[in-house]
Design an enzyme around this catalytic site. Structure first.
Site, PDB file in Angstrom:
ATOM      1  N   ASP A  23      63.388   0.486  91.947  1.00 31.81           N
ATOM      2  CA  ASP A  23      63.633   1.350  93.100  1.00 31.81           C
ATOM      3  C   ASP A  23      62.516   1.156  94.143  1.00 31.81           C
ATOM      4  O   ASP A  23      61.576   0.391  93.906  1.00 31.81           O
ATOM      5  CB  ASP A  23      63.690   2.805  92.598  1.00 31.81           C
ATOM      6  CG  ASP A  23      64.648   3.658  93.398  1.00 31.81           C
ATOM      7  OD1 ASP A  23      64.915   3.311  94.562  1.00 31.81           O
ATOM      8  OD2 ASP A  23      65.107   4.681  92.862  1.00 31.81           O
ATOM      9  N   ASP A  31      72.678   6.710  97.993  1.00 33.05           N
ATOM     10  CA  ASP A  31      73.043   7.076  96.624  1.00 33.05           C
ATOM     11  C   ASP A  31      74.434   7.699  96.580  1.00 33.05           C
ATOM     12  O   ASP A  31      74.763   8.561  97.402  1.00 33.05           O
ATOM     13  CB  ASP A  31      72.081   8.145  96.082  1.00 33.05           C
ATOM     14  CG  ASP A  31      70.721   7.572  95.763  1.00 33.05           C
ATOM     15  OD1 ASP A  31      70.490   6.375  96.012  1.00 33.05           O
ATOM     16  OD2 ASP A  31      69.885   8.350  95.257  1.00 33.05           O
TER      17      ASP A  31
HETATM   18  C1  GLA Z   1      66.911   6.703  93.981  1.00 35.88           C
HETATM   19  C2  GLA Z   1      67.973   5.708  93.531  1.00 35.88           C
HETATM   20  C3  GLA Z   1      68.903   6.363  92.544  1.00 35.88           C
HETATM   21  C4  GLA Z   1      68.133   6.906  91.364  1.00 35.88           C
HETATM   22  C5  GLA Z   1      67.048   7.850  91.837  1.00 35.88           C
HETATM   23  C6  GLA Z   1      66.120   8.252  90.714  1.00 35.88           C
HETATM   24  O1  GLA Z   1      67.447   7.729  94.750  1.00 35.88           O
HETATM   25  O2  GLA Z   1      68.683   5.199  94.614  1.00 35.88           O
HETATM   26  O3  GLA Z   1      69.902   5.452  92.105  1.00 35.88           O
HETATM   27  O4  GLA Z   1      67.595   5.836  90.635  1.00 35.88           O
HETATM   28  O5  GLA Z   1      66.244   7.253  92.858  1.00 35.88           O
HETATM   29  O6  GLA Z   1      65.094   9.090  91.142  1.00 35.88           O
END
Ligand code: GLA
Length: 477
Positions: free
Chosen positions: A168, A229
């Site tokens: 990430d 997300d």
């Molecule tokens: C980000 C990513 C998600 C998830 C969260 C975890 O938002 O895009 O897919 O992994 O972090 O904190």
């Protein structure tokens, strides 16, 4: 000493210093041989988030128990047989600090056996083990990130027999990612253990106004996120559909065996999508050659939804060996048509998966009719046509035949058009390519952008004037 030789020596010294300093970048191209088709598996985040309360909620907290249960169910409930193979841990698995020697460590309460043991368990089921980290100082949920520890962390993952790393990008600067993501990829490769590399690099850059360098991204990463997300709603899925439609020219050409666009997890079987919407999500993820990463509670998923994500014919489209990402070829008045070229191929004629998507909200299904040729289906010997959800067999249709489908509100109809052989009008084996001539990855871009449209919607005058009124009404509502 000869001044000319002296100068040459200095130049050589300078060049070797540059090579030494930049060597991770020079050798960082992806060499792991993984993800020849889009990866399939289970990922914790969307459904289980950062629930660390194992005292009050032991069944749903992020713990080794949860991942072991999901691994068991992936096998016993037929998902593994359908192709799902990764069990992926997401954020919140870590202890808040590294150990005394600086190594990452799992939260000791929730992962008492440690990550290597969890990996062993997952492997004992014939599955693969995925883990989550972050390029910055912290993960998005505030656990230790890899910045400053890239080599050590890559080695630690290899020692734990990790098969998949999602990296990430919280708490890091998007400008640094052009260097940082390839560098971590270099350390992953250097361990000698093949680990699928999932990057969030483009999405963080896009959100800070930087145009991602996909040439570099696809030479380092097996999959990459380029949009927000996913959340548990049809609204969220629709924003992804729009992004993939509106940005297809920028992103589609980069997908292919070993490197895929990742529109985020499947949420089929959770709380937010209806049955129709779930079918739409799964169909589009197949058209886009997307990773199929379910984030759902496999202990409680209802049979209808399980059937969607285990639909073998749609999985075969997703996993088609050509690896060409499909495109939106029509969009008007809430109806969209998406097309993906797939095998078998006869000479330069592809087979196709076609999705008719209805984003309208009027309560009756919309009837959509189109002449096959208008969809780009011009193979003169015709196509064997079948509905991949209902299994309805349309027989063999020629380019001049008309296909008519009823598409439910927020649902879809997904058809497979398999090229018929001119000599034997029988089914060709999937993944078959006969006498393919030119560059197959180019041909699908020739699909007509604007089809001559024969759609008929309920309650709408068919004249142009009627259509204009409809548009105005939609805008004013
Ligand atoms: C980000 C990513 C998600 C998830 C969260 C975890 O938002 O895009 O897919 O992994 O972090 O904190």
């Amino acid at each position: 000493m000869d001044p000319v030789r002296m100068e040459r020596r200095q130049i050589l010294r300078f060049i070797s210093a540059v090579i030494l300093l930049t060597s991770p970048l020079l050798t960082s191209t992806l060499e792991n041989g993984l993800a020849r088709t889009p990866p399939m598996g289970w990922l914790a985040w969307e459904r289980f988030r950062c629930n660390t309360d194992c005292v009050n909620d032991p069944d749903n907290c992020i713990s080794e128990r949860l991942f072991m249960q999901m691994a068991d169910l992936l096998v016993s409930e037929g998902y593994a047989a359908a192709g799902y193979e990764y069990i992926n841990v997401d954020d919140c698995w870590l202890a808040k600090t590294r150990d005394a020697s600086g190594r990452l460590q799992a939260d000791p309460e929730r992962f008492p056996s440690g990550m290597k043991a969890l990996g062993n368990y997952i492997h004992s089921k014939g599955l693969k083990f995925g883990i989550y980290e972050d390029y910055g100082n912290y993960t998005c949920a505030g656990y230790p990130g890899i910045l400053g520890y890239l080599e050590l962390d890559a080695n630690t993952f290899a020692e734990w027999n990790v098969d998949y790393v999602k990296l990430d990008g919280c708490y890091s600067h998007p400008v640094d990612m052009d260097r940082g993501y390839p560098e971590f990829g270099y350390y992953l490769n250097r361990t000698g253990r093949p680990m699928l590399y999932s990057c969030s690099w483009p999405v963080y850059q896009i959100y800070s106004g930087i145009e991602p360098n996909y040439t570099s991204i696809k030479s380092s990463c097996n999959i990459w996120r380029n949009f927000d997300d996913i959340q548990d709603s049809w609204q969220s899925v629709q924003t992804i559909i729009d992004y993939y439609g509106e940005n297809q020219d920028a992103i589609v050409p980069h997908a292919g065996p070993g490197h895929w666009n990742d529109p985020d997890m499947l949420i089929v079987g959770n709380f937010g999508l209806s049955y129709e919407q779930s079918k739409s999500q799964f169909a589009l993820w197949a058209i886009w050659a997307s990773p199929l990463l379910m984030s759902v509670d496999l202990r409680t998923i209802k049979p209808d939804y399980k059937a969607i994500i285990q639909n073998r014919k749609i999985i075969a489209v997703n996993q088609d060996i050509l690896g060409i990402q499909g495109r939106r070829i029509y969009k008007d008045r809430g109806i969209e048509i998406w097309a993906r070229p797939i095998t078998p191929v006869v000479r330069s004629d592809f087979s196709y998966a076609i999705v008719f998507l209805n984003r309208r909200t009027d309560g009756t299904p919309s009837e959509v009719s189109v002449i096959n040729r208008e969809l780009g289906l011009t193979h003169e010997a015709g196509y064997i046509v079948e509905d991949l959800y209902t299994n309805k067999d349309y027989g063999i249709l020629t380019p001049d035949d008309k296909i008519t489908v009823d598409v439910n509100p927020s649902g879809c109809v997904m058809l497979r058009f398999t090229v018929a052989s001119a000599f034997q009008k029988t089914r060709l084996p999937q993944n078959h390519i006969f006498g393919l001539s030119s560059n197959i990855n180019q041909d699908h871009r020739q699909l007509p952008q604007r089809l001559q449209w024969l759609a008929r919607f309920p309650n709408i005058a068919r004249s142009l004037e009627g259509a204009d009124q409809l548009k105005k009404r939609e805008v004013s509502e």
